[in-house]
Structure formats: C-alpha cells, structure tokens
Write a protein that holds these residues in place. Structure first.
Motif, PDB file in Angstrom:
ATOM      1  N   ASN A   1       0.717  -1.354   0.134  1.00  0.00           N
ATOM      2  CA  ASN A   1      -0.031   0.168   0.188  1.00  0.00           C
ATOM      3  C   ASN A   1       0.918   1.342   0.044  1.00  0.00           C
ATOM      4  N   GLY A   2       0.281   2.460  -0.540  1.00  0.00           N
ATOM      5  CA  GLY A   2       1.183   3.346  -0.751  1.00  0.00           C
ATOM      6  C   GLY A   2       0.887   4.222  -1.803  1.00  0.00           C
ATOM      7  N   GLU A   3       1.612   5.187  -2.144  1.00  0.00           N
ATOM      8  CA  GLU A   3       1.580   6.006  -3.390  1.00  0.00           C
ATOM      9  C   GLU A   3       2.559   5.376  -4.235  1.00  0.00           C
ATOM     10  N   PHE A   4       2.078   5.382  -5.634  1.00  0.00           N
ATOM     11  CA  PHE A   4       3.189   4.891  -6.559  1.00  0.00           C
ATOM     12  C   PHE A   4       3.222   5.952  -7.856  1.00  0.00           C
ATOM     13  N   TYR A   5       4.218   6.192  -8.263  1.00  0.00           N
ATOM     14  CA  TYR A   5       4.203   7.210  -9.381  1.00  0.00           C
ATOM     15  C   TYR A   5       4.292   6.594 -10.863  1.00  0.00           C
ATOM     16  N   LEU A   6       3.683   6.605 -11.762  1.00  0.00           N
ATOM     17  CA  LEU A   6       3.437   6.172 -13.110  1.00  0.00           C
ATOM     18  C   LEU A   6       3.856   7.347 -14.349  1.00  0.00           C
ATOM     19  N   LYS A   7       4.865   6.822 -15.082  1.00  0.00           N
ATOM     20  CA  LYS A   7       4.861   7.663 -16.418  1.00  0.00           C
ATOM     21  C   LYS A   7       3.744   7.589 -17.164  1.00  0.00           C
ATOM     22  N   GLN A   8       3.889   8.669 -17.967  1.00  0.00           N
ATOM     23  CA  GLN A   8       2.543   8.894 -18.835  1.00  0.00           C
ATOM     24  C   GLN A   8       2.529   7.598 -19.880  1.00  0.00           C
ATOM     25  N   GLU A   9       3.430   7.120 -20.265  1.00  0.00           N
ATOM     26  CA  GLU A   9       3.635   5.885 -21.219  1.00  0.00           C
ATOM     27  C   GLU A   9       2.908   4.570 -20.698  1.00  0.00           C
ATOM     28  N   ASP A  10       2.885   4.837 -19.135  1.00  0.00           N
ATOM     29  CA  ASP A  10       2.768   3.351 -18.451  1.00  0.00           C
ATOM     30  C   ASP A  10       1.068   3.470 -17.978  1.00  0.00           C
ATOM     31  N   VAL A  11       0.312   4.637 -18.442  1.00  0.00           N
ATOM     32  CA  VAL A  11      -0.958   4.675 -18.119  1.00  0.00           C
ATOM     33  C   VAL A  11      -1.864   4.937 -19.396  1.00  0.00           C
ATOM     34  N   LEU A  12      -3.046   4.096 -19.637  1.00  0.00           N
ATOM     35  CA  LEU A  12      -3.933   4.508 -20.516  1.00  0.00           C
ATOM     36  C   LEU A  12      -4.939   5.321 -19.994  1.00  0.00           C
ATOM     37  N   HIS A  13      -5.163   6.378 -20.327  1.00  0.00           N
ATOM     38  CA  HIS A  13      -6.239   7.467 -19.747  1.00  0.00           C
ATOM     39  C   HIS A  13      -7.197   7.908 -20.741  1.00  0.00           C
ATOM     40  N   ILE A  14      -8.544   7.567 -20.521  1.00  0.00           N
ATOM     41  CA  ILE A  14      -9.558   7.920 -21.259  1.00  0.00           C
ATOM     42  C   ILE A  14     -10.207   9.083 -20.530  1.00  0.00           C
ATOM     43  N   PRO A  15     -10.074  10.244 -21.025  1.00  0.00           N
ATOM     44  CA  PRO A  15     -10.752  11.563 -20.171  1.00  0.00           C
ATOM     45  C   PRO A  15     -12.046  11.561 -20.727  1.00  0.00           C
ATOM     46  N   GLY A  16     -12.955  11.973 -20.002  1.00  0.00           N
ATOM     47  CA  GLY A  16     -14.130  12.588 -20.370  1.00  0.00           C
ATOM     48  C   GLY A  16     -14.252  14.218 -20.564  1.00  0.00           C
ATOM     49  N   LEU A  17     -15.525  14.454 -20.619  1.00  0.00           N
ATOM     50  CA  LEU A  17     -15.640  16.053 -20.889  1.00  0.00           C
ATOM     51  C   LEU A  17     -15.067  16.850 -19.838  1.00  0.00           C
ATOM     52  N   GLY A  18     -14.055  17.903 -19.820  1.00  0.00           N
ATOM     53  CA  GLY A  18     -13.253  18.616 -18.856  1.00  0.00           C
ATOM     54  C   GLY A  18     -12.945  19.859 -19.525  1.00  0.00           C
ATOM     55  N   PHE A  19     -12.389  20.839 -18.674  1.00  0.00           N
ATOM     56  CA  PHE A  19     -12.205  22.096 -19.044  1.00  0.00           C
ATOM     57  C   PHE A  19     -10.662  22.363 -19.571  1.00  0.00           C
ATOM     58  N   ASP A  20      -9.973  21.400 -19.191  1.00  0.00           N
ATOM     59  CA  ASP A  20      -8.350  21.590 -19.516  1.00  0.00           C
ATOM     60  C   ASP A  20      -8.059  20.333 -20.565  1.00  0.00           C
ATOM     61  N   GLY A  21      -8.942  19.444 -20.992  1.00  0.00           N
ATOM     62  CA  GLY A  21      -8.431  18.480 -21.961  1.00  0.00           C
ATOM     63  C   GLY A  21      -7.507  17.357 -21.211  1.00  0.00           C
ATOM     64  N   LEU A  22      -7.125  17.406 -20.058  1.00  0.00           N
ATOM     65  CA  LEU A  22      -6.380  16.700 -19.408  1.00  0.00           C
ATOM     66  C   LEU A  22      -7.026  15.631 -18.465  1.00  0.00           C
ATOM     67  N   VAL A  23      -7.932  16.119 -17.746  1.00  0.00           N
ATOM     68  CA  VAL A  23      -8.763  15.297 -16.759  1.00  0.00           C
ATOM     69  C   VAL A  23     -10.167  15.630 -16.959  1.00  0.00           C
ATOM     70  N   GLY A  24     -10.939  14.611 -17.107  1.00  0.00           N
ATOM     71  CA  GLY A  24     -12.710  14.914 -17.297  1.00  0.00           C
ATOM     72  C   GLY A  24     -13.373  15.206 -15.953  1.00  0.00           C
ATOM     73  N   TYR A  25     -14.371  15.526 -16.038  1.00  0.00           N
ATOM     74  CA  TYR A  25     -15.409  16.048 -15.165  1.00  0.00           C
ATOM     75  C   TYR A  25     -16.322  14.739 -14.885  1.00  0.00           C
ATOM     76  N   SER A  26     -16.686  14.452 -13.668  1.00  0.00           N
ATOM     77  CA  SER A  26     -17.661  13.382 -13.429  1.00  0.00           C
ATOM     78  C   SER A  26     -19.097  13.959 -13.840  1.00  0.00           C
ATOM     79  N   PRO A  27     -19.655  13.316 -14.623  1.00  0.00           N
ATOM     80  CA  PRO A  27     -21.230  13.625 -15.011  1.00  0.00           C
ATOM     81  C   PRO A  27     -22.024  13.720 -13.817  1.00  0.00           C
ATOM     82  N   ILE A  28     -21.698  12.575 -12.855  1.00  0.00           N
ATOM     83  CA  ILE A  28     -22.834  12.626 -11.591  1.00  0.00           C
ATOM     84  C   ILE A  28     -22.562  13.789 -10.863  1.00  0.00           C
ATOM     85  N   ALA A  29     -21.149  14.494 -10.749  1.00  0.00           N
ATOM     86  CA  ALA A  29     -20.809  15.578 -10.014  1.00  0.00           C
ATOM     87  C   ALA A  29     -21.631  16.730 -10.367  1.00  0.00           C
TER      88      ALA A  29
END
Length: 434
Positions: free
Chosen positions: A163-191
């Motif tokens: 357990n703990g924090e793990f740092y992952l490089k960009q090429e080691d993560v598949l990220h599918i963002p939803g609709l967001g304001f900065d194009g990097l992180v999506g906002y939750s539709p429920i929120a």
C-alpha cells in the motif's frame, strides 16, 4: 526524494479532482435536495444504474480489432500483439468484455478511466490493468511531462505489492478522459449534475417513507385534555398503525381523541410525475433514449428503430471515437501509428430490420457496388465459391453514361437518313436503265 528527482515534481498544478465533501460545490457532496451524492449513492438509483449499464455493456460488446493501412484501404491484422490483448484478454484476470465494461463505468461515473500499461523490454504492451479513478491524480512535472500518482490501499491491482503512493509515467497509463475544461482531466457527469441525481434520490426516499408509513401522509392526534406522556401515545399509535402491513386498519381512539390528516396526498404533489421527470433528467444527462430505460410513453413501432439508430450515431459514436483515439495514442508504438489503427465495429448496431437490409442489399448488387459475397459477409454467412459467381459485380445493362444518353437516337436518325438516300439513288438508277 528519488521519485521527486525522477519526475521533476514541483508545485502541483491547479486541476479538477473528485473530492468528497462541501469544499467544492460542483463536485461530489451534498446536493440542494439535502441528499449526499457520490458514485455509490448515485448507482443506487435505477435511472443512473440503467444508463451506466447500457453504455458500458454497449462499448464492451462491440468487436474491437487492429487494422493495417493497405493499397486497397485497410485490412484486419490478427498477428499483432495488441489484437489478443484488446480482443480477448487484457490480463490474466479479466476478459476483454469485463475490462472495457469496467473502464467505461469508471468513465461514466468519475469522468475518467485509467488502466496501468504493462510493457516488455521492447516497449510492446503485454497487459492492461484497471486503476480506480478516485485513487488517481494527474500531475505535471518540472520537465513539462505528465505523470500519474496512484494511491493503493486495497488489493485491486496485483502489480502493486504494498500500500502507498506509486508514481507512473505517462506511457505507463492508458487514460481516457471525459468532458473537461483543460483537456487533461474529465469531470464526473454525476458530480456536475448532482442536484438532479440528489432529487432522484430524494424522490425515491420519499416514496419509500410514504409506504413505510402505511401509504398515508403524516397527521395529528388531538386530545381534548392535557397529555402527561405525548411520546408514549405517539409511539403506541406508530406501533399499531405505521407501515404497509398495518395500512387500512381500523383505528380505535379513546378519551375523545381525534386524528386529523395534514399531509398532502401524493397525487396532489404530483409525486409520480416528478419521479418520471427525474428518470428522463438522468437519461438526458447521458443522452440515452427514454425507451432504453423503460419509458415507452413516446415510443412506437414507427419511431423506436429510428431512436435506436440515433442512439448509435449521437450517443455511442462519440464515446467510440474517444476510446479509439485514446487506445491508439497510449498503446501503439510511435513507429506503428503510421501503419496501424484501432477501431470498433458498430456496423451490427446500425443495421435495420431484415426487410430493410434485404432491400438495401438488392440495390447494392443491382448497381454494382456489392457482390453476393459482400452481402453474405455482412450477414455472417459463408461465401459462395468464386467459380459460382460469388465475387461478381453486376450492373443493369439498360444503364449508360449521361453524356451518351442520346447517342443511340442520333445513330438511328443518321442511319435512317443514309437508308433513305440509298433508296432514292437506287430508284434513279432503275429509271435510267429503263
């Protein structure tokens, strides 16, 4: 400190995150209806659960293939290492269906979907493991590169032993963002729509409370005198007459007591209409046709097929493109992106009824842009041998080019003129001979 120097961590950028509490009014937390909304309480509503399930299962059930550009267009590639991972098993614990269904549900609830990418020494993908979005933070290092921080406190991922924090490089993560304001992180539709979801929760709680109280709103017990222990009288009344099992029991009142109902009947408060509207409100949030969540009020045999096609084109297709581009960006090697691409097949969902398909196929064969084997392939049937004409492209012989449309008539007129001249010349020769 070692991780800090590797990733060049500086001050964390201002970014949208999923936060539990009231610090950010637009994120998860208490809604104006008084109900606390988060990913778990939202999924307890049938409308949200149904919308999430429809989209997640639709994406998970679509055929997913690797294609290669060719001189004739494209051709499916079966021997690429990604084919087995995306089409069959992304890891040794999940099928492709379960993996995509899980990531799509994360995307619909949290607004982001993450998966850890496991690579071999050559950089090729050999495994994909989902990451819980509420445990992932997106940061930008001093070198300008994005990286991900994953906080593990349970055993959902076998690649993190402790357990703990793990740092992952960009090429080691598949990220599918939803609709967001900065194009990097999506906002939750429920929120973002927590007030609408909170009202849905409040309506359900009101309905449950209504039936729990014997399907009768609250009232007042009036006593002509002074009660020494009002709580005892109230508890005694509730123990006998409260609850659906005690509904319509005959009340026995003593000492001149009277019961007076003060609540508003649900039909006057339009309780059922409110619940129906909230279902449509959640369906509107996810752009789901009402008939797919069980509301057939405005559906008929004449328009339900069209609504289903619109669901594919206007609801499912944007999600499909978001998935395809994210998969290509994260999983294909730089030298492969010019040669290969990843694509979902939605043709099966766009097909009409049997009669419409047959009429379309007939038009395609008669006009020469479909062969019998092309049609059989679309219908999942075995091909006709080439020797029997399975690959022939036919066209109606009566059709001709537009610019040559009058050529036959002109040739006929010219030929008739020649024939008339020849006949006249023959007659003159006979007269001379006589």
């Amino acid at each position: 400190m070692v991780l800090s120097s590797i990733f060049g961590i500086t001050k964390a950028r201002d970014k949208p995150i999923n936060h539990y509490g009231s610090a950010y009014s637009f994120l998860f937390g208490r809604s104006t209806s008084g109900k606390s909304v988060d990913e778990r309480t939202a999924m307890q509503t049938t409308a949200v659960y149904s919308c999430v399930r429809i989209l997640a299962e639709a994406i998970a059930s679509l055929p997913l293939h690797i294609y290669k550009y060719s001189d004739t267009g494209k051709e499916m590639v079966y021997d690429h290492p990604l084919y087995s991972i995306l089409h069959n098993e992304p890891n040794n614990e999940m099928t492709s269906f379960v993996f995509r269904e899980t990531l799509m549900s994360h995307l619909l609830i949290w607004g982001n979907a993450y998966a850890q990418v496991i690579r071999d020494g050559g950089g090729r993908v050999i495994g994909l493991y989902p990451l819980l979005p509420n445990k992932v933070e997106v940061e930008r290092g001093g070198n300008g590169q994005l990286f991900y921080i994953y906080s593990k406190d349970s055993d959902e991922n076998p690649n993190f032993k402790k357990n703990g924090e793990f740092y992952l490089k960009q090429e080691d993560v598949l990220h599918i963002p939803g609709l967001g304001f900065d194009g990097l992180v999506g906002y939750s539709p429920i929120a973002m729509a927590k007030n609408a979801v909170g009202m849905t929760l409040a309506c359900e709680e009101y309905g449950a409370s209504f039936f729990a109280n014997g399907a009768n709103p609250g009232g007042v017990l009036e006593h002509p005198g002074v009660l020494k222990d009002p709580k005892k009288v109230r508890d005694s009344w509730n123990s006998v007459y409260r609850g659906t099992n005690n509904a319509h029991k005959v009340a026995v009142l003593e000492e001149g007591m009277k019961y007076q109902q003060i609540g508003i009947p649900p039909e006057e408060a339009q309780f059922l209409e409110t619940r129906k509207f909230q279902i449509n409100e959640v369906a509107r949030l996810y752009r789901i046709p009402p008939h797919l969540v069980g509301d057939l009020e405005k559906s008929s045999f004449s328009n339900i097929e069209q609504q289903s096609l619109e669901f594919v084109k206007y609801t499912l297709d944007p999600w499909v493109i978001r998935w395809e581009q994210s998969l290509q960006k994260a999983l294909l090697l730089p030298q492969e992106k010019q040669e290969y691409f990843i694509k979902f097949n939605v043709d099966g969902l766009l097909r009409g009824d049997y009669q419409s398909r047959m009429n379309g196929y007939a038009i395609g064969i008669q006009n020469g842009f479909l062969s019998p084997n092309d049609v059989r392939k679309l219908e999942n049937l075995n091909p006709i041998p080439e020797a029997e004409g399975g690959n022939l492209y036919l066209i109606n012989g009566n059709m001709t080019k537009l610019k040559e449309a009058g050529a036959f008539a002109e040739d006929t007129i010219s030929q008739k003129s020649i024939d008339v001249e020849e006949n006249n010349a023959a007659k003159q020769n006979r007269r001379r001979q006589q």
